[in-house]
Design an enzyme around this catalytic site. Structure first.
Site, PDB file in Angstrom:
ATOM      1  N   LYS A 105      10.926   2.961   2.803  1.00 53.97           N
ATOM      2  CA  LYS A 105      11.146   4.574   2.059  1.00 53.97           C
ATOM      3  C   LYS A 105      11.222   4.595   1.084  1.00 53.97           C
ATOM      4  O   LYS A 105      12.399   4.054   0.358  1.00 53.97           O
ATOM      5  CB  LYS A 105      11.694   4.837   3.115  1.00 53.97           C
TER       6      LYS A 105
ATOM      7  N   CYS B  45      48.454  27.756  -3.427  1.00 51.99           N
ATOM      8  CA  CYS B  45      48.059  26.648  -4.010  1.00 51.99           C
ATOM      9  C   CYS B  45      48.977  25.224  -3.703  1.00 51.99           C
ATOM     10  O   CYS B  45      49.823  25.199  -3.458  1.00 51.99           O
ATOM     11  CB  CYS B  45      48.440  26.454  -5.441  1.00 51.99           C
TER      12      CYS B  45
ATOM     13  N   LYS C 191       2.702   5.032   0.711  1.00 54.03           N
ATOM     14  CA  LYS C 191       2.143   5.643   2.532  1.00 54.03           C
ATOM     15  C   LYS C 191       2.073   7.009   2.685  1.00 54.03           C
ATOM     16  O   LYS C 191       3.121   7.873   1.666  1.00 54.03           O
ATOM     17  CB  LYS C 191       4.413   5.239   3.749  1.00 54.03           C
TER      18      LYS C 191
ATOM     19  N   CYS D 209      50.821  25.797 -13.696  1.00 54.34           N
ATOM     20  CA  CYS D 209      50.349  24.731 -12.397  1.00 54.34           C
ATOM     21  C   CYS D 209      49.966  23.556 -12.913  1.00 54.34           C
ATOM     22  O   CYS D 209      49.505  23.793 -13.731  1.00 54.34           O
ATOM     23  CB  CYS D 209      49.202  25.465 -11.700  1.00 54.34           C
TER      24      CYS D 209
ATOM     25  N   TYR E  60      -6.831   3.359   5.668  1.00 53.87           N
ATOM     26  CA  TYR E  60      -5.924   1.744   5.186  1.00 53.87           C
ATOM     27  C   TYR E  60      -6.831   0.857   6.453  1.00 53.87           C
ATOM     28  O   TYR E  60      -5.884  -0.209   6.669  1.00 53.87           O
ATOM     29  CB  TYR E  60      -4.444   2.516   5.416  1.00 53.87           C
TER      30      TYR E  60
ATOM     31  N   GLU F 125       0.476  -1.390   0.166  1.00 52.43           N
ATOM     32  CA  GLU F 125      -0.376   0.437   0.007  1.00 52.43           C
ATOM     33  C   GLU F 125       0.983   1.349  -0.390  1.00 52.43           C
ATOM     34  O   GLU F 125       2.144   1.196   0.427  1.00 52.43           O
ATOM     35  CB  GLU F 125      -0.851   0.404   0.833  1.00 52.43           C
TER      36      GLU F 125
ATOM     37  N   CYS G 147      50.716  23.942  -6.398  1.00 53.03           N
ATOM     38  CA  CYS G 147      52.261  24.056  -7.329  1.00 53.03           C
ATOM     39  C   CYS G 147      52.723  25.156  -6.318  1.00 53.03           C
ATOM     40  O   CYS G 147      53.851  25.310  -6.181  1.00 53.03           O
ATOM     41  CB  CYS G 147      51.844  24.784  -8.302  1.00 53.03           C
TER      42      CYS G 147
ATOM     43  N   ASP H 231       2.062  10.648   2.473  1.00 51.59           N
ATOM     44  CA  ASP H 231       2.617  11.135   3.772  1.00 51.59           C
ATOM     45  C   ASP H 231       2.208  12.916   3.862  1.00 51.59           C
ATOM     46  O   ASP H 231       2.149  13.653   3.295  1.00 51.59           O
ATOM     47  CB  ASP H 231       3.791  12.411   2.653  1.00 51.59           C
TER      48      ASP H 231
ATOM     49  N   CYS I 102      44.452  30.522  -7.830  1.00 49.73           N
ATOM     50  CA  CYS I 102      45.691  29.615  -9.167  1.00 49.73           C
ATOM     51  C   CYS I 102      46.257  30.720  -9.720  1.00 49.73           C
ATOM     52  O   CYS I 102      45.974  30.171 -11.011  1.00 49.73           O
ATOM     53  CB  CYS I 102      46.127  29.041  -8.496  1.00 49.73           C
TER      54      CYS I 102
END
Length: 718
Positions: free
Chosen positions: A347, A441, A141, A464, A259, A139, A444, A143, A459
């Site tokens: 769930k 950095c 659920k 780099c 239900y 069934e 580098c 909310d 940077c």
């Protein structure tokens, strides 16, 4: 939330225990603290209809208390949140004691959890009944708000909310005002089906919910009247049902799904499926998606399929309930204080959950941008294991006070990039460590720079290695120069070994460079060099994508190639000329101009010319007919996006150009085919429709994170 002093010991704490196995004082204090917080949040959620934390955050607190009490059973008190179902009713309504407690449900989060529950059912039933002989019913659920309706001689005489499961609130006048709740059973004088009987007194249990289309209309009226919008259909249903004035309740189109009843045998039925049929015969609405199955495995298959399609429903559903169908078996299985043993709630996969920040690091992107990211204790979100999440920039971390060791709420932004939303500060350990953006950095070692008024740190070192590796990966990707065989691993190898110092060096690679290298057989080298040679003739738009100019993806690159015709003409264009190109706004124009103004990029263009790379377009200058894009792809390729509201830093045309540069399409209206809705301030009805259809929502930061990701990897954090 208010933290309790470590020494506090409220009256409900267990008596001190001097035995050797007694829990430590810290456990007493921690358990008392969590009990108090959970009671407060439960009251805010169930009674005040004003939740202060998300379901995931509440669950994290609850599970911590469960763990403490499991480790130290002497700490368990009769009124601990783990030992009861809900919270006390509000004082504004008369109290009603339920004929039988309205229990909660035990939860499962995946197929294995349900199968483990099935094994517990089998053990409880013993050898007399085999599990494969047991039927199950699935069934939805819903909310909403749990309700108990009492009918005497077929007439509604009382309606009560669930309250704490034992005592609820009398909302009879309000229930009588709702069209969705029948005042008389059965609704007609027609005889009931054979075997079904209406007892003198019948208590019906169900869920009151707010239909999503009606909820959207309610908020539309609120907007038109200049009033604040309602946030959540469940909370709105609860508030509507608990109005002091029943006429207010009557104006809300709440609906009922029934239900169960405490004593189903009174209806002359012997199964849950028979009970639902009897309720329908009596005129009570039940879930049309309920199904009976002769096998638990088939029931789970249906449940998983239903959960995957629940977004098309006109009500909120956070899972499904799987029940043993036979009532006599339900009675044999019985219940514990919190939930029945004969039912379990599967769930829906959460898009948000909590986990722990184990570390905070920094990645350097191909543009030099430093992006902080969290290393997380691995956790499942929406069926995917998440162990890292973007933290966007320094401000994002400091504004949310995210620390190493914190329990955090995480979601998958746009179902693509995991993102830390907030900190559950109730769970912060004393040794949680603050984090700050490094001043150099991490790759580098050069100084980094954050311009005034900007949120991002960069940077500035063009050499780099991190930038170069990422730049090479981008340059050779399918959406750019499309050099087959030169992927991430080889990009890293070539940079680390000093074989290339910029992307132009790719075209200087020779057979001799691979001699003596393991894994580079003659055929592989020949294929790689042939792919590199083929890339020399890619049209200008593909080269522009590969150069990695910020905000220049496939669509913008094609527009620039169409308008200027050659790279030399584009290089000579000022910002005014760039703004004349359709789809190029101030931010994109400034980015293009800034790229060409850097000396290292001018040197790169010279090297590309010397390498024989094509620098013109299939278009003539000004945009003659032809195709210059050659199927360029991006992170949003084949995605449909809708823009709504005012974005903080982008105009609508700039956002549209950014999306199209990443391969996406901007459309004007929200439909089931929409992939993302990008929402700013004052978003209007498009946002409501997106929510009702379950379309993924993005803010500007999330859009930029996706757009700036590597097109070859949608999970890239930069």
């Amino acid at each position: 939330m208010t933290d309790l002093p470590a020494s506090s010991e409220p009256p409900d704490s267990p008596a001190a225990d001097d035995s050797p196995d007694a829990p430590p004082d810290s456990a007493y204090a921690e358990a008392a603290r969590f009990r108090l917080e959970l009671r407060r949040h439960s009251n805010a959620y169930y009674v005040l209809d004003s939740p202060e934390v998300t379901d995931a955050e509440y669950d994290a607190l609850y599970l911590r208390l469960v763990a403490i009490e499991a480790a130290h059973p002497a700490l368990i008190t009769p009124d601990s949140p783990t030992q009861r179902v809900g919270s006390p009713p509000a004082d504004g309504f008369a109290k009603v004691r339920h004929s039988e407690s309205m229990l909660s449900l035990d939860n499962a989060f995946n197929r294995d959890d349900v199968l483990a529950w099935g094994e517990r059912v089998q053990r409880r039933l013993g050898d007399d009944v085999a599990l494969d002989e047991v039927a199950f019913i699935v069934e939805p659920k819903v909310d909403g708000v749990a309700i108990a309706l009492t009918y005497v001689e077929g007439r509604l005489v009382r309606a009560a909310t669930r309250g704490d499961g034992v005592v609820g609130e009398d909302v009879t006048p309000n229930a009588r005002a709702l069209q969705g709740i029948p005042l008389r059973l059965p609704p007609t004088d027609a005889p009931l089906p054979s075997g079904i009987s209406l007892p003198p007194a019948l208590e019906v249990r169900g869920e009151i919910y707010y239909p999503l289309d009606a909820f959207e209309r309610l908020n539309a009226r609120q907007r038109a009247a200049g009033e604040p919008e309602y946030i959540h259909p469940r909370n709105t249903a609860s508030g509507s049902l608990r109005q002091i004035d029943p006429t207010v309740t009557a104006s809300r189109p709440l609906r009922l799904i029934a239900y169960g009843v405490p004593n189903p045998h009174d209806l002359g039925v012997d199964s849950q499926s028979g009970l639902l049929a009897a309720l329908r015969a009596l005129g009570l609405p039940t879930a049309s998606d309920s199904r009976r199955f002769d096998s638990l495995l088939v029931a789970i298959d249906y449940a998983e399929d239903w959960l995957a399609k629940r977004s098309v429903l006109n009500y909120l559903a956070d899972g499904v309930v799987i029940k043993v169908d036979d009532l006599s078996l339900q009675e044999e299985l019985g219940s514990v204080s919190h939930h029945p043993r004969w039912a379990i709630a599967l769930k829906a996969p959460s898009e948000e959950t909590t986990t722990t920040v184990e570390a905070i690091g920094v990645r350097v992107g191909r543009t030099g941008r430093l992006v902080p990211h969290a290393t997380l204790t691995p956790v499942q979100i929406g069926g995917v294991t998440v162990s890292q999440a973007t933290l966007h920039n320094e401000d994002y971390v400091t504004e949310r006070d995210i620390r190493i060791g914190d329990t955090v709420l995480v979601r998958r932004a746009g179902d693509v990039i995991p993102q830390v939303l907030s900190v559950v500060k109730d769970l912060r350990p004393k040794d949680a460590k603050e984090w700050g953006m490094p001043t150099t950095c991490p790759v580098c070692g050069e100084l980094v720079n954050r311009a005034a008024g900007e949120s991002d740190t960069y940077c500035e070192n063009a050499a780099c290695p991190a930038q170069l590796i990422r730049h090479v990966e981008h340059f050779v990707s399918r959406g750019a120069m499309d050099i087959e065989g030169l992927g991430s691993k080889l990009s890293y190898l070539f940079v680390e070994d000093g074989m290339i110092s910029d992307v132009a060096d790719i075209f200087s690679l020779q057979v001799e460079d691979f001699e003596g290298r393991e894994g580079f057989a003659e055929k592989r080298v020949d294929n790689l060099l042939a792919a590199i040679d083929a890339a020399r003739s890619r049209p200008l738009s593909r080269l522009l994508v590969g150069l990695g100019i910020r905000h220049v993806g496939g669509t913008v690159a094609t527009a620039l190639a169409r308008y200027f015709g050659t790279l030399d003409a584009l290089e000579a264009a000022d910002e005014e000329a760039l703004l004349a190109v359709e789809g190029v706004g101030p931010e994109i124009g400034a980015s293009v101009r800034a790229w060409f103004d850097l000396p290292r990029n001018a040197a790169l263009i010279v090297k590309l010319k010397a390498a024989g790379v094509r620098l013109d377009s299939d278009f003539t200058a000004g945009g003659a007919a032809g195709s210059d894009s050659d199927g360029a792809a991006g992170p949003l390729t084949d995605k449909r996006l809708v823009l709504t509201g005012t974005l903080p830093n982008l105009t609508r045309s700039e956002a549209k150009a950014m999306i199209e540069a990443a391969g996406g399409t901007v459309v004007g209206s929200v439909s089931a085919k929409t992939d993302y809705v990008v929402a700013g301030e004052a978003p209007g009805s498009k946002l409501d429709k997106a929510r009702s259809l379950g379309v993924t929502l993005l803010d500007e930061a999330e859009l930029k994170a996706i757009v700036e990701s590597d097109p070859s990897s949608s999970a890239d954090l930069d």
